[in-house]
Design a protein around this motif. Structure first.
Motif, PDB file in Angstrom:
ATOM      1  N   GLU A 105     -11.159  -0.544 -66.971  1.00 31.72           N
ATOM      2  CA  GLU A 105     -11.739   0.603 -66.274  1.00 31.72           C
ATOM      3  C   GLU A 105     -10.753   1.757 -66.365  1.00 31.72           C
ATOM      4  O   GLU A 105      -9.565   1.592 -66.112  1.00 31.72           O
ATOM      5  CB  GLU A 105     -12.020   0.258 -64.819  1.00 31.72           C
ATOM      6  CG  GLU A 105     -13.229  -0.630 -64.660  1.00 31.72           C
ATOM      7  CD  GLU A 105     -13.683  -0.714 -63.215  1.00 31.72           C
ATOM      8  OE1 GLU A 105     -13.649   0.327 -62.508  1.00 31.72           O
ATOM      9  OE2 GLU A 105     -14.059  -1.811 -62.809  1.00 31.72           O
ATOM     10  N   LEU A 106     -11.273   2.907 -66.745  1.00 36.51           N
ATOM     11  CA  LEU A 106     -10.452   4.116 -66.869  1.00 36.51           C
ATOM     12  C   LEU A 106     -11.059   5.190 -65.962  1.00 36.51           C
ATOM     13  O   LEU A 106     -11.900   5.976 -66.396  1.00 36.51           O
ATOM     14  CB  LEU A 106     -10.428   4.588 -68.329  1.00 36.51           C
ATOM     15  CG  LEU A 106      -9.974   3.544 -69.356  1.00 36.51           C
ATOM     16  CD1 LEU A 106     -10.134   4.078 -70.769  1.00 36.51           C
ATOM     17  CD2 LEU A 106      -8.537   3.116 -69.086  1.00 36.51           C
ATOM     18  N   PRO A 107     -10.640   5.238 -64.710  1.00 31.22           N
ATOM     19  CA  PRO A 107     -11.259   6.169 -63.758  1.00 31.22           C
ATOM     20  C   PRO A 107     -11.136   7.632 -64.148  1.00 31.22           C
ATOM     21  O   PRO A 107     -11.926   8.465 -63.721  1.00 31.22           O
ATOM     22  CB  PRO A 107     -10.541   5.879 -62.438  1.00 31.22           C
ATOM     23  CG  PRO A 107      -9.445   4.942 -62.730  1.00 31.22           C
ATOM     24  CD  PRO A 107      -9.596   4.429 -64.120  1.00 31.22           C
ATOM     25  N   TRP A 108     -10.173   7.976 -64.983  1.00 31.46           N
ATOM     26  CA  TRP A 108      -9.976   9.362 -65.409  1.00 31.46           C
ATOM     27  C   TRP A 108     -10.939   9.769 -66.519  1.00 31.46           C
ATOM     28  O   TRP A 108     -11.078  10.946 -66.830  1.00 31.46           O
ATOM     29  CB  TRP A 108      -8.538   9.572 -65.870  1.00 31.46           C
ATOM     30  CG  TRP A 108      -8.037   8.538 -66.847  1.00 31.46           C
ATOM     31  CD1 TRP A 108      -7.371   7.384 -66.541  1.00 31.46           C
ATOM     32  CD2 TRP A 108      -8.157   8.553 -68.274  1.00 31.46           C
ATOM     33  NE1 TRP A 108      -7.069   6.684 -67.680  1.00 31.46           N
ATOM     34  CE2 TRP A 108      -7.546   7.381 -68.764  1.00 31.46           C
ATOM     35  CE3 TRP A 108      -8.729   9.431 -69.188  1.00 31.46           C
ATOM     36  CZ2 TRP A 108      -7.486   7.070 -70.120  1.00 31.46           C
ATOM     37  CZ3 TRP A 108      -8.660   9.119 -70.537  1.00 31.46           C
ATOM     38  CH2 TRP A 108      -8.051   7.956 -70.993  1.00 31.46           C
ATOM     39  N   ASP A 109     -11.636   8.810 -67.127  1.00 34.13           N
ATOM     40  CA  ASP A 109     -12.504   9.097 -68.277  1.00 34.13           C
ATOM     41  C   ASP A 109     -13.948   9.327 -67.833  1.00 34.13           C
ATOM     42  O   ASP A 109     -14.827   8.516 -68.071  1.00 34.13           O
ATOM     43  CB  ASP A 109     -12.426   7.937 -69.282  1.00 34.13           C
ATOM     44  CG  ASP A 109     -13.228   8.194 -70.539  1.00 34.13           C
ATOM     45  OD1 ASP A 109     -13.591   9.362 -70.798  1.00 34.13           O
ATOM     46  OD2 ASP A 109     -13.512   7.226 -71.255  1.00 34.13           O
ATOM     47  N   ASN A 110     -14.191  10.454 -67.191  1.00 38.37           N
ATOM     48  CA  ASN A 110     -15.531  10.734 -66.677  1.00 38.37           C
ATOM     49  C   ASN A 110     -16.530  11.153 -67.759  1.00 38.37           C
ATOM     50  O   ASN A 110     -17.717  11.246 -67.491  1.00 38.37           O
ATOM     51  CB  ASN A 110     -15.477  11.795 -65.571  1.00 38.37           C
ATOM     52  CG  ASN A 110     -14.976  13.136 -66.077  1.00 38.37           C
ATOM     53  OD1 ASN A 110     -14.331  13.224 -67.127  1.00 38.37           O
ATOM     54  ND2 ASN A 110     -15.258  14.182 -65.325  1.00 38.37           N
ATOM     55  N   GLU A 111     -16.058  11.390 -68.981  1.00 37.05           N
ATOM     56  CA  GLU A 111     -16.960  11.703 -70.088  1.00 37.05           C
ATOM     57  C   GLU A 111     -17.151  10.499 -71.016  1.00 37.05           C
ATOM     58  O   GLU A 111     -17.801  10.603 -72.039  1.00 37.05           O
ATOM     59  CB  GLU A 111     -16.435  12.906 -70.889  1.00 37.05           C
ATOM     60  CG  GLU A 111     -16.513  14.202 -70.128  1.00 37.05           C
ATOM     61  CD  GLU A 111     -16.108  15.406 -70.974  1.00 37.05           C
ATOM     62  OE1 GLU A 111     -15.713  15.243 -72.149  1.00 37.05           O
ATOM     63  OE2 GLU A 111     -16.184  16.522 -70.445  1.00 37.05           O
ATOM     64  N   HIS A 112     -16.553   9.365 -70.676  1.00 43.14           N
ATOM     65  CA  HIS A 112     -16.717   8.111 -71.427  1.00 43.14           C
ATOM     66  C   HIS A 112     -16.322   8.268 -72.886  1.00 43.14           C
ATOM     67  O   HIS A 112     -17.000   7.818 -73.783  1.00 43.14           O
ATOM     68  CB  HIS A 112     -18.151   7.584 -71.284  1.00 43.14           C
ATOM     69  CG  HIS A 112     -18.666   7.735 -69.907  1.00 43.14           C
ATOM     70  ND1 HIS A 112     -18.139   7.044 -68.840  1.00 43.14           N
ATOM     71  CD2 HIS A 112     -19.622   8.550 -69.398  1.00 43.14           C
ATOM     72  CE1 HIS A 112     -18.768   7.419 -67.741  1.00 43.14           C
ATOM     73  NE2 HIS A 112     -19.667   8.322 -68.042  1.00 43.14           N
ATOM     74  N   ARG A 113     -15.166   8.869 -73.099  1.00 43.46           N
ATOM     75  CA  ARG A 113     -14.657   9.139 -74.443  1.00 43.46           C
ATOM     76  C   ARG A 113     -13.663   8.092 -74.926  1.00 43.46           C
ATOM     77  O   ARG A 113     -13.231   8.132 -76.063  1.00 43.46           O
ATOM     78  CB  ARG A 113     -13.983  10.510 -74.468  1.00 43.46           C
ATOM     79  CG  ARG A 113     -14.954  11.658 -74.306  1.00 43.46           C
ATOM     80  CD  ARG A 113     -14.177  12.969 -74.242  1.00 43.46           C
ATOM     81  NE  ARG A 113     -15.037  14.115 -74.323  1.00 43.46           N
ATOM     82  CZ  ARG A 113     -15.444  14.684 -75.459  1.00 43.46           C
ATOM     83  NH1 ARG A 113     -15.078  14.182 -76.607  1.00 43.46           N
ATOM     84  NH2 ARG A 113     -16.218  15.733 -75.446  1.00 43.46           N
ATOM     85  N   VAL A 114     -13.284   7.161 -74.072  1.00 42.38           N
ATOM     86  CA  VAL A 114     -12.280   6.162 -74.435  1.00 42.38           C
ATOM     87  C   VAL A 114     -12.789   4.777 -74.055  1.00 42.38           C
ATOM     88  O   VAL A 114     -13.255   4.568 -72.932  1.00 42.38           O
ATOM     89  CB  VAL A 114     -10.938   6.438 -73.719  1.00 42.38           C
ATOM     90  CG1 VAL A 114      -9.905   5.381 -74.087  1.00 42.38           C
ATOM     91  CG2 VAL A 114     -10.420   7.828 -74.057  1.00 42.38           C
TER      92      VAL A 114
END
Length: 149
Positions: free
Chosen positions: A70-79
């Motif tokens: 989970e990557l909470p900083w990736d709000n554009e789902h780029r990673v």
């Protein structure tokens, strides 16, 4: 269609811009690739719009059986950061810098957060794939073709 044309089936494949418009489109794509498990950080584009990076992992391969971090900083789902027993595979589609308001700041935030993720897993990092959208340095003249030299 591309996977059917290949004479081999890669163990892992990074797709960018998987902007499925609805559940039917996503289902068709998954049905067309039954040999792969799909790992989409957004879950599904039509439920959670973003840029839509996905990692397809071949069933039964050495990389199968992992999970997305989970990557909470990736709000554009780029990673997509996929943790396997062998290490981490990261697929990315980094934001480009454009004249749009806030894009430079967004890009710098992504660079900082991605660098932190990679540093944290540096001893178990298998691959980073995708489009980093790296801007050329000031020393490189992009206006002149360089091929054939």
């Amino acid at each position: 269609m591309m996977l059917r044309e290949l004479s081999f089936q890669p163990d892992i494949l990074c797709l960018q811009e998987t902007k499925f418009c609805d559940e039917k489109a996503e289902k068709r794509a998954k049905e067309a690739t039954p040999q792969y498990d799909w790992h989409i950080p957004a879950g599904s584009y039509y439920r959670c719009p973003g840029r839509g990076v996905a990692l397809l992992v071949k069933k039964g391969s050495k990389l199968a059986g992992g999970q997305l971090l989970e990557l909470p900083w990736d709000n554009e789902h780029r990673v997509a950061a996929y943790e396997t027993k062998f290490g981490l595979v990261v697929g990315t589609y980094m934001p480009t810098v454009s004249g749009r308001q806030g894009r430079l700041e967004k890009r710098l935030d992504y660079e900082k957060d991605l660098t932190s993720l990679l540093s944290k897993h540096k001893d178990r990092l298998l691959a980073v794939v995708g489009d980093m959208n790296v801007a050329p340095s000031d020393e490189l003249d992009c206006s002149t073709p360089f091929w054939g030299k």
